[in-house]
Design a protein around this motif. Structure first.
Motif, PDB file in Angstrom:
ATOM      1  N   THR A   6     -10.087 -13.693 -21.320  1.00  0.00           N
ATOM      2  CA  THR A   6     -11.531 -13.811 -21.425  1.00  0.00           C
ATOM      3  C   THR A   6     -12.013 -14.624 -20.230  1.00  0.00           C
ATOM      4  O   THR A   6     -11.228 -14.948 -19.336  1.00  0.00           O
ATOM      5  N   SER A   7     -13.279 -14.963 -20.241  1.00  0.00           N
ATOM      6  CA  SER A   7     -13.853 -15.646 -19.082  1.00  0.00           C
ATOM      7  C   SER A   7     -14.797 -16.737 -19.536  1.00  0.00           C
ATOM      8  O   SER A   7     -15.466 -16.621 -20.577  1.00  0.00           O
ATOM      9  N   VAL A  67     -17.481 -17.274 -18.273  1.00  0.00           N
ATOM     10  CA  VAL A  67     -18.831 -16.736 -18.145  1.00  0.00           C
ATOM     11  C   VAL A  67     -19.223 -15.971 -19.403  1.00  0.00           C
ATOM     12  O   VAL A  67     -20.373 -16.005 -19.840  1.00  0.00           O
ATOM     13  N   LEU A  68     -18.264 -15.265 -20.026  1.00  0.00           N
ATOM     14  CA  LEU A  68     -18.570 -14.336 -21.108  1.00  0.00           C
ATOM     15  C   LEU A  68     -18.378 -14.920 -22.506  1.00  0.00           C
ATOM     16  O   LEU A  68     -19.101 -14.572 -23.437  1.00  0.00           O
ATOM     17  N   ALA A  69     -17.396 -15.777 -22.673  1.00  0.00           N
ATOM     18  CA  ALA A  69     -17.016 -16.206 -24.028  1.00  0.00           C
ATOM     19  C   ALA A  69     -17.859 -17.382 -24.502  1.00  0.00           C
ATOM     20  O   ALA A  69     -18.106 -18.327 -23.744  1.00  0.00           O
ATOM     21  N   ASN A  70     -18.264 -17.314 -25.760  1.00  0.00           N
ATOM     22  CA  ASN A  70     -18.889 -18.461 -26.412  1.00  0.00           C
ATOM     23  C   ASN A  70     -17.942 -18.977 -27.493  1.00  0.00           C
ATOM     24  O   ASN A  70     -16.819 -18.480 -27.635  1.00  0.00           O
ATOM     25  N   ARG A 117     -16.334 -23.351 -16.527  1.00  0.00           N
ATOM     26  CA  ARG A 117     -17.680 -23.054 -17.025  1.00  0.00           C
ATOM     27  C   ARG A 117     -17.832 -23.369 -18.510  1.00  0.00           C
ATOM     28  O   ARG A 117     -18.940 -23.383 -19.029  1.00  0.00           O
ATOM     29  N   ILE A 136     -16.743 -16.219 -29.990  1.00  0.00           N
ATOM     30  CA  ILE A 136     -15.754 -15.308 -29.399  1.00  0.00           C
ATOM     31  C   ILE A 136     -14.404 -16.000 -29.278  1.00  0.00           C
ATOM     32  O   ILE A 136     -13.350 -15.431 -29.582  1.00  0.00           O
TER      33      ILE A 136
END
Length: 442
Positions: free
Chosen positions: A87-88, A90-93, A124, A96
């Motif tokens: 995952t990243s 930038v994308l994962a909260n 991040r 997630i």
């Protein structure tokens, strides 16, 4: 028959053909495919031993873009008996993350297999996101591989750092970039020997991509796809096509030969000569050509003492701060910091009095008789010091104006002669005043 012929022609491989970009197709599949990073992946090095022994633990990979952090994570997954999730930052909260972590925990219970969780741009994640990872890392439910371009000691929580081994990856050298490019030119999954690049073009591409393998492969692919082949079906790339593909012209600048030394020499002499415009030009040339900004910053720190000294003591503070800031911020923003330091030092009053003082004193120590320490200056904090005559020191702060006239070295030779530039003019007046007090006593 014509249809078959057309079909035959259409099936000929094309440079850059493939469902994925060249950089993705050329990702390493084993440790031996990884180019560079020998300081952590060379034979006998800790990380390589851990991977080969399938004893990998949570790690943080820290380094600039295009140095191979993601590739290394994928190679670790292939080389070890682990499930792989990615995952990243930038994308994962948090939601997630929890879903991925709980799935890894369940998988381990059912299949008795660990999960490697690769998190790109882990810096991040905020504190709460990083804290979600902690119990799963601590319990061994996941093996974390975090990748970051930012210093993990600043951007990743201390508890997560302490549970991970941190490995710093370096920008690839020009020779390593050229090796990456040559492999892409020859490999069947790459350009399959349908593209040639002359040595001058290869050197330029390796230089301007500044250690970023992904950038170099992207530029090569663009050049290959946009340059028509010759009669033999071969795309032949020269420096002109490469310059177009990276949108950056070649600058005459060899990093370890005359042009490198000539340019840094011109830069330092321009700052010393109080010409900020000339200094900024040479600075821009070095930055454009891909010079290591840390090298420039180190030279400015030296210059701040050698050529400015006490004429403006703030120069050394500013130069040192600039060096630390460039290391912390990185490029391209680091250029602004270097420009501020350069223009300040170029405009500062100049003095080499401190530089001359230490070199003269060193020459005396090397070539002359070593002077004894006066008895009243010797260490007197031991029993029997008074009996040896190691007493009589007068504490300067007890004197008028915090000054006491006493001998500090058994010679009258003057080493430090401040100039009349900047703050050294004030220092000179102070020294003259103290000298007058010494004359009164004698």
């Amino acid at each position: 028959m014509n249809l078959f012929k057309e079909s035959d022609n259409s099936n000929k491989p094309k440079p850059g053909a493939g469902t994925a970009p060249l950089a993705a197709r050329m990702r390493p599949r084993s440790l031996d495919d990884i180019i560079g990073q020998d300081h952590i992946l060379g034979r006998g090095k800790l990380l390589r031993r851990a991977i080969e022994a399938d004893r990998i633990s949570s790690i943080i990979l820290y380094g600039p873009p295009g140095c191979g952090k993601t590739s290394l994570a994928e190679v670790i997954a292939l080389a070890t008996d682990r499930r792989f999730e990615r995952t990243s930052g930038v994308l994962a909260n948090v939601a997630i993350l929890r879903k991925i972590l709980q799935a890894a925990e369940t998988w381990k219970k059912i299949h008795k297999q660990d999960t490697i969780l690769f998190i790109d741009e882990i810096h991040r994640f905020n504190k709460s996101q990083q804290d979600v990872l902690l119990p799963y890392v601590e319990n061994g439910d996941i093996i974390l591989i975090g990748a970051t371009t930012h210093n993990p000691f600043f951007f990743i929580n201390t508890p997560l750092n302490s549970r991970s081994q941190i490995f710093q990856l370096n920008p690839l050298s020009q020779e390593s970039i050229k090796e990456v490019l040559r492999r892409a030119l020859e490999h069947p999954a790459g350009l399959n020997e349908l593209v040639t690049v002359d040595e001058e073009a290869l050197d330029h591409l390796a230089n301007v991509c500044e250690g970023d393998a992904r950038r170099s492969l992207n530029a090569l692919e663009i050049a290959a796809l946009t340059t028509p082949p010759d009669e033999d079906g071969i795309v032949r790339l020269t420096k002109h096509e490469i310059e177009e593909s990276v949108q950056k012209k070649a600058v005459s600048y060899d990093h370890d030969e005359d042009e490198h030394y000539d340019t840094i020499s011109a830069f330092i002499k321009s700052v010393r000569g109080s010409d900020p415009d000339a200094a900024v030009y040479w600075l821009a040339k070095m930055i454009y050509a891909g010079e290591d900004p840390r090298f420039i910053a180190r030279r400015l720190v030296i210059l701040a003492s050698e050529d400015i000294g006490n004429a403006d003591p703030r120069g050394l503070t500013l130069a040192t701060s600039a060096m630390q800031a460039v290391e912390f911020v990185g490029m391209p923003e680091g250029r602004i910091i270097l420009a501020q330091a350069t223009t300040y030092l170029a405009c500062a009053p100049k003095s080499n009095a401190s530089y001359l003082a230490i070199d003269t004193a060193l020459a005396d120590v090397e070539n002359g008789r070593t002077l004894p320490v006066p008895k009243h200056l010797r260490d007197g904090h031991y029993k029997g010091a008074k009996e040896l005559g190691h007493s009589g020191y007068q504490y300067a702060h007890n004197g008028k104006g915090h000054f006491v006239d006493q001998e500090y070295v058994p010679t009258d030779k003057v080493y430090y002669t401040p100039t009349d530039q900047g703050y050294e003019e004030t220092i000179g007046k102070r020294l003259a005043f103290w000298k007058s007090l010494r004359k009164k006593r004698t």
